[in-house]
Enzyme design. Sequence first.
Site, PDB file in Angstrom:
ATOM      1  N   SER A  83     -10.490  -2.857   6.089  1.00 17.97           N
ATOM      2  CA  SER A  83      -9.119  -2.406   5.816  1.00 17.97           C
ATOM      3  C   SER A  83      -8.351  -2.227   7.117  1.00 17.97           C
ATOM      4  O   SER A  83      -8.938  -2.168   8.204  1.00 17.97           O
ATOM      5  CB  SER A  83      -9.182  -1.064   5.079  1.00 17.97           C
ATOM      6  OG  SER A  83      -7.902  -0.503   4.965  1.00 17.97           O
ATOM      7  N   SER A  84      -7.033  -2.140   6.996  1.00 17.49           N
ATOM      8  CA  SER A  84      -6.195  -1.790   8.153  1.00 17.49           C
ATOM      9  C   SER A  84      -5.573  -0.406   7.993  1.00 17.49           C
ATOM     10  O   SER A  84      -4.749   0.007   8.806  1.00 17.49           O
ATOM     11  CB  SER A  84      -5.047  -2.803   8.305  1.00 17.49           C
ATOM     12  OG  SER A  84      -5.551  -4.090   8.516  1.00 17.49           O
ATOM     13  N   ASN A 138      -4.074  -3.025  -2.935  1.00 19.60           N
ATOM     14  CA  ASN A 138      -3.976  -4.172  -2.033  1.00 19.60           C
ATOM     15  C   ASN A 138      -2.612  -4.848  -2.210  1.00 19.60           C
ATOM     16  O   ASN A 138      -1.637  -4.392  -1.653  1.00 19.60           O
ATOM     17  CB  ASN A 138      -5.128  -5.158  -2.199  1.00 19.60           C
ATOM     18  CG  ASN A 138      -5.179  -6.130  -1.024  1.00 19.60           C
ATOM     19  OD1 ASN A 138      -4.591  -5.853   0.020  1.00 19.60           O
ATOM     20  ND2 ASN A 138      -5.843  -7.258  -1.178  1.00 19.60           N
ATOM     21  N   ASP A 184      -9.410  -8.684   0.794  1.00 20.80           N
ATOM     22  CA  ASP A 184      -9.522  -8.128   2.150  1.00 20.80           C
ATOM     23  C   ASP A 184     -10.843  -8.507   2.823  1.00 20.80           C
ATOM     24  O   ASP A 184     -11.030  -8.261   4.016  1.00 20.80           O
ATOM     25  CB  ASP A 184      -9.368  -6.602   2.131  1.00 20.80           C
ATOM     26  CG  ASP A 184      -7.901  -6.186   2.282  1.00 20.80           C
ATOM     27  OD1 ASP A 184      -7.065  -7.043   2.606  1.00 20.80           O
ATOM     28  OD2 ASP A 184      -7.599  -4.999   2.065  1.00 20.80           O
ATOM     29  N   GLY A 196       1.555  -1.553   4.510  1.00 21.47           N
ATOM     30  CA  GLY A 196       1.990  -2.765   5.210  1.00 21.47           C
ATOM     31  C   GLY A 196       0.872  -3.681   5.680  1.00 21.47           C
ATOM     32  O   GLY A 196       1.074  -4.448   6.619  1.00 21.47           O
ATOM     33  N   GLY A 197      -0.317  -3.621   5.045  1.00 19.80           N
ATOM     34  CA  GLY A 197      -1.389  -4.561   5.414  1.00 19.80           C
ATOM     35  C   GLY A 197      -1.653  -4.509   6.910  1.00 19.80           C
ATOM     36  O   GLY A 197      -1.826  -3.433   7.493  1.00 19.80           O
ATOM     37  N   THR A 219       0.881  -1.163   0.000  1.00 11.62           N
ATOM     38  CA  THR A 219       0.000   0.000   0.000  1.00 11.62           C
ATOM     39  C   THR A 219       0.922   1.217   0.000  1.00 11.62           C
ATOM     40  O   THR A 219       2.127   1.063   0.011  1.00 11.62           O
ATOM     41  CB  THR A 219      -0.893  -0.111   1.254  1.00 11.62           C
ATOM     42  OG1 THR A 219      -1.729  -1.259   1.084  1.00 11.62           O
ATOM     43  CG2 THR A 219      -1.721   1.098   1.533  1.00 11.62           C
TER      44      THR A 219
HETATM   45  N1  GLY Z   1      -5.377  -3.661   1.444  1.00 10.98           N
HETATM   46  C1  GLY Z   1      -4.818  -3.456   2.708  1.00 10.98           C
HETATM   47  C2  GLY Z   1      -5.752  -2.829   3.653  1.00 10.98           C
HETATM   48  O1  GLY Z   1      -6.691  -2.167   3.241  1.00 10.98           O
HETATM   49  O2  GLY Z   1      -5.605  -3.016   4.833  1.00 10.98           O
END
Ligand code: GLY
Length: 565
Positions: free
Chosen positions: A445-446, A394, A416, A466-467, A374
Site C-alpha cells: 500500500s501507499s 482501492n 495493489d 490518492g494512491g 481512498t
Molecule cells: N489502494 C491504495 C493503496 O493502498 O495505496
Amino acid sequence: MQIIKKIAVFFVLFLLVFSCAISDQSKSYKNGVVVSAHYLASEVGNEILQKGGNAFDAAVAVQFALAVVYPRAGNIAGGGFALIRTSKGEYNSLDFREVAPRAAFEQMYCDREGNVNSDWSQKGHLAVGVPGTVDGMVKLHEKYGSMKWEALLVPAIKLARNGVVLSELEANKLNDYRDQISAQNKNKSNNPYVRERPFREGDTLSNLALARSLLAIKTKGRNGFYEGETANLIVSEMEKYGGIINAKDLQDYQAIWRKPLIGEYREHKIVSMPPPSSGGIALLQLLKGAEMHKMNEWSFGSFEHIHLMVELERRVYADRATWLGDPDFYPIPVDRLVDGEYLENRFATIEMDEKSNSQDVKAGSVAVIESFETTHFSIADQEGNAVAITTTLNGNYGSKVVVEGGGFFLNNEMDDFSCKPGVPNQFGLVGGEANAIKPKKRMLSSMTPTIVEKNGTLFMVLGSPGGSTIITSVFQNIINRIDFEMNPQQSVDAPRVHSQWLPDEVYAESKALSPEVKGKLEEVGHVIKIQSKIGMMANIFVSESGAYIGIADTERHADSRVAGY
Ligand code: GLY
C-alpha cells in the site's frame, strides 16, 4: 536566505489566496476535533467525542459512517491502516489491510500469452481481497475504546436507514461510475447504487441492506461480518459470479498490530506506518533527502524545491518497487532502507542543475493518477489521544460489486499487488517479487497515516487519499509546515507536485509552477503534466496553546469537513 525565502512564500501564498478565493476555514477547538472527507461523518465523530467517547471510539463510528455517506471509499469490505498516539505519548499501529484469498496465485491475472488483464485485477469478483475493516475496528475498540461497541454503530445504521441527502459531488461521482457499477451487478433489484435515472444533488439515498449488515456487526461484532448471514452473502456472490473468496478466508482474517516506524526531521519526531504500507519508509526517506539537501534553504515553488522533490521521489519510488511488500512473506530490509548512511549514498547522485533518468535509477543495493480513491480521517480528543486512519476500497467504489442483500461495495485491492514484474497497476506503480501475489499475503500500500511531534508534544496528525500520490502529499504538508513555515491552512492549500520514478513524469497542480519554473524544469528535461488535483488532506495541527486546529482540504473536495468542540 531566510528573508528571501519568507518573501517568496508570502508572494506565492498571496497569489494563491487571491486567485482561488480560498476561505480560511481554520478554527481551533479546545476539546476534540474530527476531520474527514464528509461532513456527516465528521459530525458523527464529534458527537461521539461530546458524549464522552475518546478518539478511538470516534474513529470506529466515523469509519462505519463513511461506509454509508461516502461509499466510493468509506467501507466495511475494504481495509486500511490506523496510526495511534495515546495521551501518554505511546504509539501503536494497526494493519487492517486486505489479504489475498487462499486460492490466489501469482499469475492469476495473466492471460494465456502471459499478459496482465487489468480488468480482472480491477473490476468484478476476482479483484476482491479478503476484507479487513471490520476486524480492524473490533481490535481498535477492544484495545483502546471506552464506549460500548454497540453505541458506535448506531449513527451509521441510522444514516443507512433514514437515507443520506446526496451532495452535488456524490451525485456526480455515482453518475460517473454508473455504467461500471451497473456492469458488475447483474441483479439490479434493491441495489441502491443503480437507478434508472441519474442521481441528482438533494436525492435521498437510503440503504436498508447496508443497515442490516451494520446491525449484524453491532450485535455480533466480528462474527457479524466474517461468519453468519453477511459472510454467507459474500461467499454466495463469489460462487455465483466467479470470485474465489470462501468462508474459511473470511473466518481466518486477522488485523495485525505493528510497531510504527519512527524517524526524525529537523527536531520533529515523525511516526508513520510500517509495511505492508510503503508510506512510512518512503516518507522517512524523502524527509532524510530533504534534510540532506537543505530543503529549508530553498523557497517554496522555486525550481530547486520542485527539482529536488522530483529527484528524491525518483529514487524513493524505485526502492519501493523493488524492496517493499508484505513483511510476513518477504524479508524487507526496513532498517537499511531508512538508514542515514544508505540514504546519504542514495541521494548523493542528485545534481541540482541536471535531471537524472528513471531508467538509470535502479533500486539501491540493499499513469494516470486519480486522486480520491481512498479516504483519510484524523481525530484528536480531550485527553490528548490522536488517531490517523487511511481506509480504502482501492478504486472508487472498489470492484464496483455490491453484495446482493448486503448493500456494500467490495474492494478491488488485489490490483495493489504486482501482477507481473514491471507491469504497472492502476496508479502506474510497478513492483516485483516482494509484492507478488501469494495466498493470505497483504498487497503493498501507499497509505501514510502519520503523526508528528515537536518537543515531545503532539504537533500534526495527517494523511491523504490518492494512491501513489498519498506519500508525496503527506511529505509536502510536512515540509510546507516545517521548512516553508506555512500556517496550517496554507500548508494544506498550497499547490502540490508529484513524481514516482515511473512513469518518468512530473505531475503538477495548475498553480504549482510559475511559467518561469516550469520552463526551467523542462529545460533540464523534466516532462510536466498538469493534474487537476493531487491528494486531499484531512489534518489536525496543534497550536502553541494546545488547541486543535482542524483543516479539511475543501479546495480540493468541497464535502470535506472539520467538526469539533
Ligand atoms: N489502494 C491504495 C493503496 O493502498 O495505496
